[in-house]
Design a protein around this motif. Structure first.
Motif, mmCIF file in Angstrom:
data_model
loop_
_atom_site.group_PDB
_atom_site.id
_atom_site.type_symbol
_atom_site.label_atom_id
_atom_site.label_comp_id
_atom_site.label_asym_id
_atom_site.label_seq_id
_atom_site.Cartn_x
_atom_site.Cartn_y
_atom_site.Cartn_z
ATOM 1 N N LEU A 1 0.820 -1.208 0.000
ATOM 2 C CA LEU A 1 0.000 0.000 0.000
ATOM 3 C C LEU A 1 0.858 1.264 0.000
ATOM 4 C CD1 LEU A 1 -2.572 -1.054 2.749
ATOM 5 C CD2 LEU A 1 -2.798 -1.326 0.272
ATOM 6 N N GLY A 2 0.359 2.293 -0.661
ATOM 7 C CA GLY A 2 1.005 3.599 -0.645
ATOM 8 C C GLY A 2 -0.034 4.671 -0.863
ATOM 9 N N SER A 3 0.097 5.794 -0.176
ATOM 10 C CA SER A 3 -0.916 6.843 -0.262
ATOM 11 C C SER A 3 -0.301 8.187 -0.625
ATOM 12 C CB SER A 3 -1.655 6.970 1.073
ATOM 13 O OG SER A 3 -2.343 5.785 1.383
ATOM 14 N N PHE A 4 -0.978 8.926 -1.483
ATOM 15 C CA PHE A 4 -0.552 10.260 -1.870
ATOM 16 C C PHE A 4 -1.100 11.275 -0.861
ATOM 17 C CE2 PHE A 4 -0.460 7.857 -5.792
ATOM 18 C CZ PHE A 4 0.751 8.238 -6.350
ATOM 19 N N ASN A 5 -0.219 12.071 -0.302
ATOM 20 C CA ASN A 5 -0.604 13.124 0.635
ATOM 21 C C ASN A 5 -1.123 14.311 -0.170
ATOM 22 O OD1 ASN A 5 -0.792 15.222 2.444
ATOM 23 N ND2 ASN A 5 1.238 14.947 3.327
ATOM 24 N N LEU A 6 -2.441 14.472 -0.226
ATOM 25 C CA LEU A 6 -3.048 15.465 -1.104
ATOM 26 C C LEU A 6 -2.750 16.895 -0.689
ATOM 27 C CD1 LEU A 6 -6.498 13.759 -1.749
ATOM 28 C CD2 LEU A 6 -4.414 13.648 -3.135
ATOM 29 N N THR A 7 -2.422 17.103 0.590
ATOM 30 C CA THR A 7 -2.111 18.470 1.015
ATOM 31 C C THR A 7 -0.827 18.981 0.367
ATOM 32 O OG1 THR A 7 -0.839 17.817 2.991
ATOM 33 C CG2 THR A 7 -3.234 18.058 3.239
ATOM 34 N N LYS A 8 0.018 18.079 -0.118
ATOM 35 C CA LYS A 8 1.281 18.475 -0.758
ATOM 36 C C LYS A 8 1.068 19.010 -2.177
ATOM 37 C CE LYS A 8 4.092 17.418 2.607
ATOM 38 N NZ LYS A 8 4.864 18.476 3.303
ATOM 39 N N TYR A 9 -0.145 18.870 -2.705
ATOM 40 C CA TYR A 9 -0.412 19.349 -4.068
ATOM 41 C C TYR A 9 -1.173 20.672 -4.064
ATOM 42 C CZ TYR A 9 1.112 14.682 -5.123
ATOM 43 O OH TYR A 9 1.863 13.539 -5.195
ATOM 44 N N GLY B 1 -5.379 12.686 3.446
ATOM 45 C CA GLY B 1 -5.489 14.142 3.523
ATOM 46 C C GLY B 1 -6.579 14.720 2.639
ATOM 47 N N LEU B 2 -7.513 13.875 2.185
ATOM 48 C CA LEU B 2 -8.573 14.365 1.297
ATOM 49 C C LEU B 2 -9.387 15.477 1.948
ATOM 50 C CD1 LEU B 2 -10.390 14.225 -1.235
ATOM 51 C CD2 LEU B 2 -11.684 12.409 -0.071
ATOM 52 N N ALA B 3 -9.842 15.245 3.173
ATOM 53 C CA ALA B 3 -10.691 16.247 3.836
ATOM 54 C C ALA B 3 -9.954 17.567 3.995
ATOM 55 C CB ALA B 3 -11.152 15.727 5.195
ATOM 56 N N ASN B 4 -8.700 17.511 4.460
ATOM 57 C CA ASN B 4 -7.930 18.744 4.637
ATOM 58 C C ASN B 4 -7.709 19.467 3.315
ATOM 59 O OD1 ASN B 4 -5.656 17.647 7.307
ATOM 60 N ND2 ASN B 4 -7.724 18.458 7.407
ATOM 61 N N ALA B 5 -7.303 18.735 2.280
ATOM 62 C CA ALA B 5 -7.015 19.364 0.987
ATOM 63 C C ALA B 5 -8.272 20.005 0.405
ATOM 64 C CB ALA B 5 -6.440 18.335 0.022
ATOM 65 N N ALA B 6 -9.382 19.273 0.443
ATOM 66 C CA ALA B 6 -10.621 19.787 -0.145
ATOM 67 C C ALA B 6 -11.120 21.017 0.607
ATOM 68 C CB ALA B 6 -11.682 18.699 -0.150
ATOM 69 N N GLU B 7 -11.077 20.962 1.935
ATOM 70 C CA GLU B 7 -11.591 22.094 2.705
ATOM 71 C C GLU B 7 -10.677 23.318 2.580
ATOM 72 O OE1 GLU B 7 -13.441 21.601 6.353
ATOM 73 O OE2 GLU B 7 -14.766 20.045 5.578
#
Length: 402
Positions: free
Chosen positions: A149-157, A219-225
């Motif tokens: 498993l590996g996850s992209f940290n969306l806040t970095k984009y 980090g979906l919730a943080n990035a989206a908000e």
């Protein structure tokens, strides 16, 4: 594997308990999953197996629910409990379903796995039979299977632009960087499969025959908000759908490119893999399937999986985990250090930057379910998601979620 302890009462989903800890702090370990098919003669005893505080404490348990049972439930017909061809008894499916629901309402277990649907959607429907998942449920696996498993940290984009004249700032999402990283990470993860030293030869054979991996997001919730899209809102759903579509399509294109250089995974069969009606790969966009055909296959049988990411999200400055909203905007965490126990205030990533977003309990259970259903459309394995159920939710509404 990230372990995500949750309260028993008022939660729908998987309970990540710890196995016997091996760490020095004594509060971490691993989890295991036990699954029994709903047509097994012992299913009633299995449903009640954890109505205590001292049995199967290192296990999450789930019932493998079949199509046959759901049709019996729908039509009100008796349902057979059987093993190795012998019918042990026939029962009322409504009574059995209600027993599962009551147990989950009171004890948060067992979960349910719609096992026939899992196998029907499986890209490798033609060469493996899935009977269980990993402990958190995001990776249905065959015997000796492993979840890479590996996850992209969306806040970095997120890119922040400041307007000095207006004295305001705005955030935007860097889609090009996200796509570039997906290509790099698919190649990196595939190398992990090749280079790993496996504990058992059966695990090595299984992993290299299928080159299964699970790329996800956190980090979906943080990035989206931070982009201005409150969790579960209409704009949030539009953003999430685009995000998951980009992740799916780019990962599959990257794996096809990789196959042109390293060859497809050994059990790849173009007709069975791409044209298996009902499977996930069958539903891929035509331009993705055309690339796979043009490059003589795909390197990895599975590519997308959304995990809880509890520990890695905490390490990444306490970003929101997986596709979950923050449970709390801040909390006190006790850590075990050489000098003893230390308690520190931990703030949510977005909250620490001035954004007080929605929390898990401020969202309805139905909104949680809609986010899960949206994300699952673009995932070839599975998603780990908790639906928070408050005391105001009726038992009938609770059942309806299932």
């Amino acid at each position: 594997l990230s372990i995500r302890p949750v309260a028993r009462v008022g939660l729908l989903g998987f309970e990540e308990e710890v196995c016997r800890p091996r760490g020095g702090s004594g509060d971490r370990g691993g989890a295991q999953r036990g699954v029994l098919r709903i047509d097994h003669p012992d299913i009633e005893e299995f449903i009640r197996a954890k109505h205590n505080s001292d049995k199967l404490t290192g296990f999450n348990i789930s019932v493998g629910v079949t199509d046959e049972f759901m049709y019996a439930l729908q039509d009100g017909e008796l349902f057979d409990l059987k093993f190795e061809g012998r019918v042990y008894k026939s029962i009322d499916p409504h009574a059995l379903w209600d027993e599962i629901m009551r147990s989950t309402w009171d004890w948060a277990e067992p979960g349910v796995l719609f096992i026939d649907q899992i196998n029907r959607k499986n890209n490798l429907w033609y060469c493996e039979d899935i009977a269980a998942t990993n402990p958190c449920g995001e990776q249905p696996l065959p015997p000796f299977g492993a979840c890479l498993l590996g996850s992209f940290n969306l806040t970095k984009y997120l890119t922040h632009t400041y307007d000095a004249f207006e004295e305001t700032g705005t955030n935007s999402f860097n889609w090009d960087l996200f796509k570039d990283d997906i290509y790099n990470v698919v190649a990196m993860m595939d190398n992990v499969i090749d280079r790993t030293i496996y504990p058992l030869p059966e695990q090595e054979i299984e992993a290299k025959a299928k080159s299964r991996m699970g790329l996800g997001i956190t980090g979906l919730a943080n990035a989206a908000e931070m982009l201005g899209y409150p969790y579960a809102s209409e704009h949030f759903m539009f953003f999430t759908e685009r995000l998951m579509q980009v992740l799916r399509d780019t990962a599959y294109l990257a794996s096809a490119d990789l196959a042109s250089a390293k060859g497809p995974f050994p059990l790849y069969d173009e007709k069975l893999y791409l044209d298996g009606a009902g499977s996930f790969a069958f539903s891929l966009p035509m331009h993705v399937k055309d690339r796979i055909r043009a490059y003589n296959g795909i390197r990895n049988s599975h590519l997308i999986s959304v995990a809880p990411t509890g520990t890695i999200s905490l390490m990444a400055d306490n970003i929101s985990s997986g596709i979950e909203p923050p449970f709390n905007l801040f909390y006190d965490r006790t850590m075990h250090l050489e000098e003893g126990q230390v308690t520190e205030r931990v703030e949510d990533y977005a909250y620490a930057r001035g954004m007080a977003g929605r929390t898990a309990n401020s969202i309805t259970a139905e909104q949680h379910r809609k986010v899960l259903a949206l994300v699952q459309k673009y995932v070839d394995s599975a998603v780990s998601k908790t639906c928070n159920v408050g005391y105001e939710v009726s038992y009938d509404d609770f059942k309806r979620l299932y």
